[in-house]
Design an enzyme around this catalytic site. Sequence first.
Site, PDB file in Angstrom:
ATOM      1  N   GLY A 104       8.175   6.996  -6.148  1.00 33.48           N
ATOM      2  CA  GLY A 104       7.113   6.679  -7.115  1.00 33.48           C
ATOM      3  C   GLY A 104       6.674   5.228  -7.148  1.00 33.48           C
ATOM      4  O   GLY A 104       6.766   4.783  -6.146  1.00 33.48           O
ATOM      5  N   SER A 105       6.096   4.739  -8.282  1.00 33.98           N
ATOM      6  CA  SER A 105       5.719   3.452  -8.321  1.00 33.98           C
ATOM      7  C   SER A 105       6.593   2.384  -7.805  1.00 33.98           C
ATOM      8  O   SER A 105       5.816   1.137  -7.874  1.00 33.98           O
ATOM      9  CB  SER A 105       4.956   3.154  -9.632  1.00 33.98           C
ATOM     10  OG  SER A 105       3.858   4.266  -9.910  1.00 33.98           O
ATOM     11  N   VAL A 106       7.833   2.374  -7.799  1.00 30.00           N
ATOM     12  CA  VAL A 106       8.648   1.134  -7.257  1.00 30.00           C
ATOM     13  C   VAL A 106       8.041   0.536  -6.157  1.00 30.00           C
ATOM     14  O   VAL A 106       8.459  -0.618  -5.868  1.00 30.00           O
ATOM     15  CB  VAL A 106      10.170   1.597  -7.587  1.00 30.00           C
ATOM     16  CG1 VAL A 106      10.734   1.941  -8.822  1.00 30.00           C
ATOM     17  CG2 VAL A 106      10.400   2.513  -6.553  1.00 30.00           C
ATOM     18  N   VAL A 107       7.484   1.156  -5.172  1.00 31.57           N
ATOM     19  CA  VAL A 107       7.239   0.850  -3.797  1.00 31.57           C
ATOM     20  C   VAL A 107       5.988   0.187  -3.879  1.00 31.57           C
ATOM     21  O   VAL A 107       5.421  -0.282  -2.941  1.00 31.57           O
ATOM     22  CB  VAL A 107       7.268   1.982  -2.818  1.00 31.57           C
ATOM     23  CG1 VAL A 107       8.681   2.741  -2.804  1.00 31.57           C
ATOM     24  CG2 VAL A 107       5.936   2.905  -3.098  1.00 31.57           C
ATOM     25  N   LYS A 108       5.323  -0.088  -5.014  1.00 34.03           N
ATOM     26  CA  LYS A 108       3.903  -0.653  -5.123  1.00 34.03           C
ATOM     27  C   LYS A 108       4.047  -2.092  -4.624  1.00 34.03           C
ATOM     28  O   LYS A 108       2.868  -2.652  -4.279  1.00 34.03           O
ATOM     29  CB  LYS A 108       3.386  -0.487  -6.379  1.00 34.03           C
ATOM     30  CG  LYS A 108       2.767   1.154  -6.791  1.00 34.03           C
ATOM     31  CD  LYS A 108       2.062   1.089  -8.271  1.00 34.03           C
ATOM     32  CE  LYS A 108       1.818   2.487  -8.374  1.00 34.03           C
ATOM     33  NZ  LYS A 108       1.127   2.624  -9.566  1.00 34.03           N
TER      34      LYS A 108
END
Length: 710
Positions: free
Chosen positions: A416-420
């Site tokens: 999910g968004s942790v890699v943004k």
Amino acid sequence: MSIFRKKYINKISKTKVSKKKVKLKTLNKISKPGKYLQDIIEKRYLFISIVLVIFFIVIGIKLFNLQILSYDEYNKKLVSATEKIIEGSSSPRGRIYDRNYNLLVDNQAIKTIYYKKQDNITTKEEIELAYTIGEILSVDYSKLSTYRLKNFWYKNNFELARSRITESEWNLYHQRKLSDQDIEDLIFERITELDLNEYDNTDKEAAYIYYLMNKGYSYAEKIIKNKSVTEEEYAKISENIASLKGFNTKLDWERIYLYGDTFKSILGNVSSDTQGIPEELASVYLEKGYNLDDRVGISYLEYQYEGYLKGTKAKYKVGDNNEYILVSQGERGNDIVLTIDIKLQQYLEEMLSKEVLNASKEKNTKYYNRSFAILSNPQTGEILAMSGKQVLTDNKGKKIIVDYTPGITTLPVTPGSVVKGASMLVGYKYGAIEIGETIKDECIKIKDTPEKCSWRTMGTIDDLYALRYSSNVYQYKIAIEVGNGNYQKNKALKIDETAFIKYRDMYASFGLGVKTGIDLPVESLGYRGTSKLPGHLLDFSIGQYDTYTPIQLSQYINTIANGGTRLKPYLLKEVYSPAVNDEDVFGDLIYASEKEILGTVDVDKKYIDRVKLGFSQVVSNGLGYGYMGKYHNSGGKTGTSQSFIDTDGNGVVDTETITTSFVGYSPSNNPTISIVVVSPDISLPDSNYQSTVTKRISSQLVNKYFSIYK
């Protein structure tokens, strides 16, 4: 006389005279060879004599060197070649400590009765020995199976048992229509309960001892008893080893864990005396010179650092009277020091167990059953604490907690968004955005696909706001630009497929989608999607396509925290030789870890600093507020992702779930710790309630760390 006649007579006369002269010359030549041959013989004799003299001089020098100068050296070689050297049983392994030198794993001496089969011993003799040993030892034979008891009866009644095979069955056997195993199976079928009822408890105990005597490799030492061996039992066997053919006593060892089950799954296991080297590891250890009956590390750190931890066996030479003469003393293995803080690890495991159990009882957590957490040092790569806990339901319907820490390196999840943070850097690197650039957050609609939106419509936002409140659309539009796409609402979208390579290369520079190199024997890569559809590139940019393990997420956040250097995560801190003096804890330092740089992120430092600023805002006043406990001077990123699971066990994913995650570090500048928490399948989509278990785990662990390391 005519002139012609005179000439003829003169010619003949000259010819005769010439022949005489030839004969004289020939005779003179024949008379000289005696002297000529003699000269040749004398010269050759002289040459041979000189060669012989030189030869004997060389031999003499060699003999002098062998018998006088190098006598001791060659005598040792002779003794070494002719004497028989044997090794004792395995020596205790090295101890394992935590980073603060708290002892985690030690060895405990245990009295052991064992049997090693002698050459030419008969089955009858072994059965008699089993009865004799049964009179000396109290052996728990409750594990004696019917099959083993039948086998004992068969060995005792060999002829009777084989007489139960019919003549026609023997004919089939001789015709090779029945195998040896077929005959044995028939014999065992025909051993009746009436046969076995002949045996009382004494017979059953002997049967079990006989089974232990013949279990495993024939040449290996078989442990008959090593639990609760009394002094009397030990003494009786020791005093009678001459008559108890093959039976003996020894002080063996076993691993003891001073902190119970804490971190035990990662500490690993050692093979037992009865097990030796497991079949699946036999080729690995045999290539290294081990024996099949050696005790070795078989999992995780015990296996990973076998070379350091294994003890050195004592060596004996066999004397003239078959007595053992000690050649070299056995020695305990080297001690290893881990990066783990056992107090922090204890807290994490206790807290994680409690939170996982509580979360499983919350509403909308039907398919949730586990969470993972890692605490590490982003400046070195050291793992300070890590754990995974899973809740299961036992046969009585009661929920129980089991350890699932190995999943940190083996269980990929949709991040999910942790890699943004990495996705944003793709945009900076390839000119899709600049620092502070604004983009309108609005739903994206590609032809024949569902709308793609952020969790709420945010309007016109910049890069920091996009990170703080986790805008999906900001990342979608970056991805379209990186892929040279031309987005028009509800129209087909074409992108340059090399955009996938650009994203994957950037992610890999952080440790996502590649092996981290952690010093454990098992590590998974995760799933890598193969589709090149434009919609999947958009999914990729928000962490909804490829999957990564928790340890990969840890390497990722460490790389952001330290400014762009990817470091190898590790658990081994130091190695010491065994202490020589009793008053010393350790011997000499053999190894001390240093941080290992695996790569650097190929972007300008200003862009990494910009992402870090955005991550600070996430924690201080964004969606990550409270995840770093009381320590708001931190950075981090939350993540919520769609996952799909197989709920009926048929191998096909059939249910959509939500996974939550968090990555963070503290303090914001020059961080000393990083944290990763992942809770797969925490809830079902389209629900008004989502458990906050990921936030609870993260905040408590950070608070605990800073209460210890202020």
